[in-house]
Design a protein around this motif. Sequence first.
Motif, PDB file in Angstrom:
ATOM      1  N   LYS A 164       0.816  -1.217   0.000  1.00 30.28           N
ATOM      2  CA  LYS A 164       0.000   0.000   0.000  1.00 30.28           C
ATOM      3  C   LYS A 164       0.851   1.271   0.000  1.00 30.28           C
ATOM      4  CE  LYS A 164      -4.099  -2.111   2.061  1.00 30.28           C
ATOM      5  NZ  LYS A 164      -4.974  -2.211   3.257  1.00 30.28           N
ATOM      6  N   TRP A 165       2.067   1.186   0.501  1.00 31.72           N
ATOM      7  CA  TRP A 165       2.971   2.329   0.379  1.00 31.72           C
ATOM      8  C   TRP A 165       3.134   2.697  -1.090  1.00 31.72           C
ATOM      9  CZ3 TRP A 165       7.133   3.930  -2.245  1.00 31.72           C
ATOM     10  CH2 TRP A 165       7.834   5.045  -1.775  1.00 31.72           C
ATOM     11  N   THR A 167       1.187   1.700  -3.751  1.00 26.39           N
ATOM     12  CA  THR A 167      -0.040   2.077  -4.458  1.00 26.39           C
ATOM     13  C   THR A 167      -0.425   3.520  -4.144  1.00 26.39           C
ATOM     14  OG1 THR A 167      -1.416   1.103  -2.705  1.00 26.39           O
ATOM     15  CG2 THR A 167      -0.898  -0.290  -4.599  1.00 26.39           C
ATOM     16  N   LYS A 168      -0.143   3.964  -2.918  1.00 27.02           N
ATOM     17  CA  LYS A 168      -0.402   5.368  -2.582  1.00 27.02           C
ATOM     18  C   LYS A 168       0.534   6.290  -3.356  1.00 27.02           C
ATOM     19  CE  LYS A 168      -0.723   8.737   1.157  1.00 27.02           C
ATOM     20  NZ  LYS A 168       0.022   9.751   0.370  1.00 27.02           N
ATOM     21  N   ALA A 169       1.812   5.887  -3.454  1.00 25.26           N
ATOM     22  CA  ALA A 169       2.766   6.691  -4.218  1.00 25.26           C
ATOM     23  C   ALA A 169       2.346   6.772  -5.683  1.00 25.26           C
ATOM     24  CB  ALA A 169       4.167   6.098  -4.094  1.00 25.26           C
ATOM     25  N   ASP A 171      -0.761   6.515  -6.774  1.00 25.69           N
ATOM     26  CA  ASP A 171      -1.934   7.412  -6.806  1.00 25.69           C
ATOM     27  C   ASP A 171      -1.496   8.872  -6.788  1.00 25.69           C
ATOM     28  OD1 ASP A 171      -3.650   5.275  -6.863  1.00 25.69           O
ATOM     29  OD2 ASP A 171      -4.196   5.385  -4.738  1.00 25.69           O
ATOM     30  N   ASP A 172      -0.510   9.181  -5.967  1.00 24.25           N
ATOM     31  CA  ASP A 172      -0.043  10.563  -5.857  1.00 24.25           C
ATOM     32  C   ASP A 172       0.489  11.086  -7.183  1.00 24.25           C
ATOM     33  OD1 ASP A 172      -0.740  10.559  -3.202  1.00 24.25           O
ATOM     34  OD2 ASP A 172       1.298  10.227  -2.459  1.00 24.25           O
ATOM     35  N   CYS A 192      -5.055  -5.560  -2.062  1.00 23.30           N
ATOM     36  CA  CYS A 192      -4.533  -4.197  -2.147  1.00 23.30           C
ATOM     37  C   CYS A 192      -4.960  -3.500  -3.440  1.00 23.30           C
ATOM     38  CB  CYS A 192      -3.015  -4.212  -2.037  1.00 23.30           C
ATOM     39  SG  CYS A 192      -2.410  -4.758  -0.415  1.00 23.30           S
ATOM     40  N   PRO A 224      -4.602   4.125 -11.105  1.00 17.66           N
ATOM     41  CA  PRO A 224      -4.534   5.110 -10.028  1.00 17.66           C
ATOM     42  C   PRO A 224      -5.909   5.595  -9.598  1.00 17.66           C
ATOM     43  CG  PRO A 224      -3.958   6.124 -12.117  1.00 17.66           C
ATOM     44  CD  PRO A 224      -4.048   4.637 -12.371  1.00 17.66           C
ATOM     45  N   LYS A 225      -6.011   5.909  -8.324  1.00 14.66           N
ATOM     46  CA  LYS A 225      -7.252   6.471  -7.782  1.00 14.66           C
ATOM     47  C   LYS A 225      -7.016   7.930  -7.418  1.00 14.66           C
ATOM     48  CE  LYS A 225      -8.983   2.102  -5.919  1.00 14.66           C
ATOM     49  NZ  LYS A 225      -9.462   1.382  -4.703  1.00 14.66           N
TER      50      LYS A 225
END
Length: 226
Positions: A164-165, A167-169, A171-172, A192, A224-225
Amino acid sequence: MTTAAKISVTLLDDDDFPTSFQVLSKSFGHDAPLIDIYFPNHDTPSGQARGSARLAAWKQGSEDSTFLKAVLKSGQDGQERIIGLAVWTYMKEPPPADIEKVENVEEVWPDVDDREYMARLWRDYVVPRTKSIEDSAGKGIFVLELLAIHPEYQRLGAGAALVKWGTKAADDKGVKAVVEGTPVARRLYEQCGLVAEIEEMRFDVGEKFVGRRKPNLIFLSREPKS
């Protein structure tokens, strides 16, 4: 406090490599043919020393790769133990299809047949991520290049935290996240948010290596979200 709450994800320090590589070796054992050939003799002292050195050189030579560790803090004595390792790379250019451009092949694989076999695997291994990069319209992708959790500490949330680290990166940056995952890890990746694009990656190693174990990998991705 739950067990999962005791796990933190932080950047890997240079002096963490020996311990982290031991985690990698124990995590995969000899169940992952690609790890066995990519990190020769990874369960021996000499193989672990060489593997640690290669990871350290990778970290020092790539500004786009982020090396992470999952740390479990003991509630009894407050000691911290590295139980997981992950490497996420932001790729905007396709990786070389020739492994000689990314590794010192004669040093890593002194056996000529091992070297040739690794070269053939690598050529096919990079095809799906190359296509994802080419389809990204110049945005690039985030690639989970390595994920390992110590077998004694699996199912505590460390793997999900490391995934998740990234996937968040992704997304950013508004880009796709991808991974070449084993069937064993598929459930984690799907939890995830990654989904299979290729159910079984193709490895054409030729008649010469028909008797060798080939990797069994699934190519998964996540849009990406916002």
